[in-house]
Design an enzyme around this catalytic site. Structure first.
Site, PDB file in Angstrom:
ATOM      1  N   HIS A 184      27.044 -21.919  13.876  1.00  0.00           N
ATOM      2  CA  HIS A 184      27.329 -23.328  13.586  1.00  0.00           C
ATOM      3  C   HIS A 184      27.476 -23.550  12.087  1.00  0.00           C
ATOM      4  O   HIS A 184      27.216 -24.649  11.581  1.00  0.00           O
ATOM      5  CB  HIS A 184      26.244 -24.243  14.154  1.00  0.00           C
ATOM      6  CG  HIS A 184      25.960 -24.005  15.605  1.00  0.00           C
ATOM      7  ND1 HIS A 184      26.738 -24.535  16.615  1.00  0.00           N
ATOM      8  CD2 HIS A 184      25.000 -23.254  16.210  1.00  0.00           C
ATOM      9  CE1 HIS A 184      26.264 -24.124  17.783  1.00  0.00           C
ATOM     10  NE2 HIS A 184      25.227 -23.355  17.567  1.00  0.00           N
ATOM     11  N   SER A 308      48.676 -17.687  -7.655  1.00  0.00           N
ATOM     12  CA  SER A 308      48.985 -19.110  -7.638  1.00  0.00           C
ATOM     13  C   SER A 308      49.992 -19.382  -8.743  1.00  0.00           C
ATOM     14  O   SER A 308      49.929 -18.775  -9.813  1.00  0.00           O
ATOM     15  CB  SER A 308      47.713 -19.940  -7.863  1.00  0.00           C
ATOM     16  OG  SER A 308      48.025 -21.286  -8.170  1.00  0.00           O
ATOM     17  N   ARG A 357      65.918 -14.058  26.450  1.00  0.00           N
ATOM     18  CA  ARG A 357      66.540 -13.671  25.180  1.00  0.00           C
ATOM     19  C   ARG A 357      65.611 -13.921  23.992  1.00  0.00           C
ATOM     20  O   ARG A 357      65.891 -13.504  22.870  1.00  0.00           O
ATOM     21  CB  ARG A 357      67.860 -14.408  24.992  1.00  0.00           C
ATOM     22  CG  ARG A 357      69.001 -13.779  25.784  1.00  0.00           C
ATOM     23  CD  ARG A 357      70.338 -14.424  25.475  1.00  0.00           C
ATOM     24  NE  ARG A 357      71.437 -13.559  25.881  1.00  0.00           N
ATOM     25  CZ  ARG A 357      71.952 -13.506  27.098  1.00  0.00           C
ATOM     26  NH1 ARG A 357      71.442 -14.271  28.047  1.00  0.00           N
ATOM     27  NH2 ARG A 357      72.951 -12.694  27.383  1.00  0.00           N
TER      28      ARG A 357
END
Length: 474
Positions: A184, A308, A357
């Site tokens: 959790h 970045s 396809r």
């Protein structure tokens, strides 16, 4: 809507439609990753498999001598017929496409293409035997089964197995590396990094085993699955046996009972298993991404690469993010195929024609995801100091061990072991407990010497049970 020949768009921009530019990423940006599937699931590969099925049916009928005056062809003719398939290349692809523009029917074009090859082999008299008693779906279902089987067995599954092996090897290398668990999202009983990786390797291996047992079904039984034309032409022939031996001779599993189409149930089964593999791998990617975000994994920078565009310090986990996206796209298609292909209106409709396809597209995005995971794993390094530091700041996770030992002591008759869970809850919930306070607490409990000694020696890093042993089971 401008045509491909238009040089400009309404916006005034130059049109790109007339140039050799791919619309989809698998045939453009990611073509190298998807290329191995082209030999099995492209339109050209489908036509080559159609040729293969037609040629082998032709040979099978001659070998079985199903019609009066029919006998096996000689070795040179047999080799010549099979060379139609093995020699199928760019020129033949173009010729077949030209025939299809006239027939406006893909399978009929294949029939005519083979018919044009027979005179050179001295087999012109047997031209009527090409596509004998067949409906288009007799050829298509077998051609698709062959292409999908080979794509899975020769391309997708080996790539998937290599990725699982990577995960397993990383798990084995860190079978004893202790790591704080999170249930959790909260600190929980420690494990080892290797054991957590082994769980994924084990889960993925189970799915690969299921996929490895997959049957690839095929049928050849006429327009509505009744062998009506076969019996009308040669009523004395055991057409069930002819059909069975032919399909099995192609390396497929014979389906004796169908409508005009092979029911595609095996495809739905396969796509469900592949999609489940993908979902487990997606779960792996999100877990690794999360471990990277909290510093458990360090990413090895690639020379010259930009993490970045504006923040030079970053090395983004792009491989795992790319894999997540492509697994989701793959599963969207696989789920749609599995749902669509098991349904046909009465004996036949063409929804399956368009759907099938896209099998290559579905597996292609999955293959791209696998390649990204493989690359991402090669760029990971385990941050051992971060793992150890996290454990050292969470001594309260030993509360489970202490209260469980107290329960065992109570059963053994040691006095003062009442309400162990509640006592540990009061000590640990809502605030951190350091090593000194935890050891003091253990010393005040009145445990037997053996039990107290075990707990006093315990640390978050050593409280891993048999995690290392479990890790090595994978």
């Amino acid at each position: 809507m401008p045509s491909a020949a238009d040089s400009t768009l309404p916006s005034g921009r130059r049109s790109l439609a007339a140039t050799d530019i791919a619309l989809g990423p698998l045939d453009g940006r990611y073509r190298v990753d998807a290329a191995p599937l082209v030999d099995h699931l492209s339109e050209a590969a489908l036509n080559r498999n159609r040729l293969h099925v037609e040629v082998e049916w032709f040979l099978h009928l001659t070998e079985q001598a199903v019609l009066p005056g029919l006998s096996p062809v000689n070795a040179e003719q047999r080799d010549g017929l099979r060379s139609i398939v093995t020699g199928f290349g760019p020129e033949e692809i173009a010729e077949l496409a030209a025939i299809e523009r006239e027939t406006v029917h893909d399978v009929k074009a294949v029939e005519y293409f083979i018919g044009r090859c027979l005179p050179a082999l001295g087999l012109e008299a047997l031209t009527p035997l090409v596509h004998f008693a067949c409906t288009s779906e007799d050829i298509n279902n077998l051609a698709y089964a062959l292409g999908i089987r080979d794509a899975v067995r020769e391309v997708w599954a080996p790539t998937a197995q290599r990725v699982v092996d990577q995960i397993r090897e990383l798990g084995e290398a860190h079978a004893e590396t202790p790591m704080l668990s999170r249930t959790h999202g909260q600190p929980a009983t420690p494990t080892t990094l290797g054991k957590e990786l082994a769980v994924f390797a084990h889960r993925l291996d189970r799915q690969l085993a299921r996929i490895g047992r997959q049957e690839y079904l095929g049928k050849i039984n006429g327009a509505t699955g009744t062998f009506a034309a076969h019996v009308a032409a040669a009523p004395a022939v055991d057409w069930l046996e002819v059909s069975r031996t032919f399909v099995e001779g192609l390396g497929l599993t014979w389906n004796p009972l169908t409508t005009q189409i092979e029911s595609h149930d095996w495809q739905a089964e396969l796509y469900a298993d592949v999609a489940r593999f993908n979902r487990i791998l997606h779960n792996f990617c999100t877990d690794v991404w999360s471990y990277i975000s909290i510093g458990y994994f360090k990413q090895i920078p690639v020379a010259g690469a930009t993490g970045s565009s504006t923040m030079p310090h970053k090395v983004n986990p792009i491989r795992f993010e790319n894999a997540e996206a492509n697994l989701e796209i793959a599963n969207g298609l696989l789920d749609t195929l599995a749902a669509t292909l098991v349904t046909s209106r009465w004996q036949r409709d063409l929804t399956d024609s368009s759907s099938q396809r896209n099998v290559g597209v579905a597996l292609g995005h999955g293959l791209l995801a696998l390649n990204n995971v493989a690359k991402g794993l090669r760029q990971l390094d385990v941050a051992g100091e971060t793992l150890a530091d996290d454990l050292d700041h969470n001594w309260e996770v030993l509360g489970e061990a202490i209260q469980t030992v107290m329960r065992a002591e109570a059963i053994a008759g040691t006095p003062g072991m009442d309400n162990p869970y509640e006592r540990l809850k009061e000590l640990t919930r809502g605030h951190r407990v350091d090593e000194a306070r935890l050891r003091e607490f253990v010393g005040e409990l009145g445990l037997s010497d053996g039990a107290e000694g075990r707990l006093q020696r315990l640390t978050p890093g050593s409280y891993i049970g048999i995690a290392a042993k479990l890790a090595r089971r994978a």
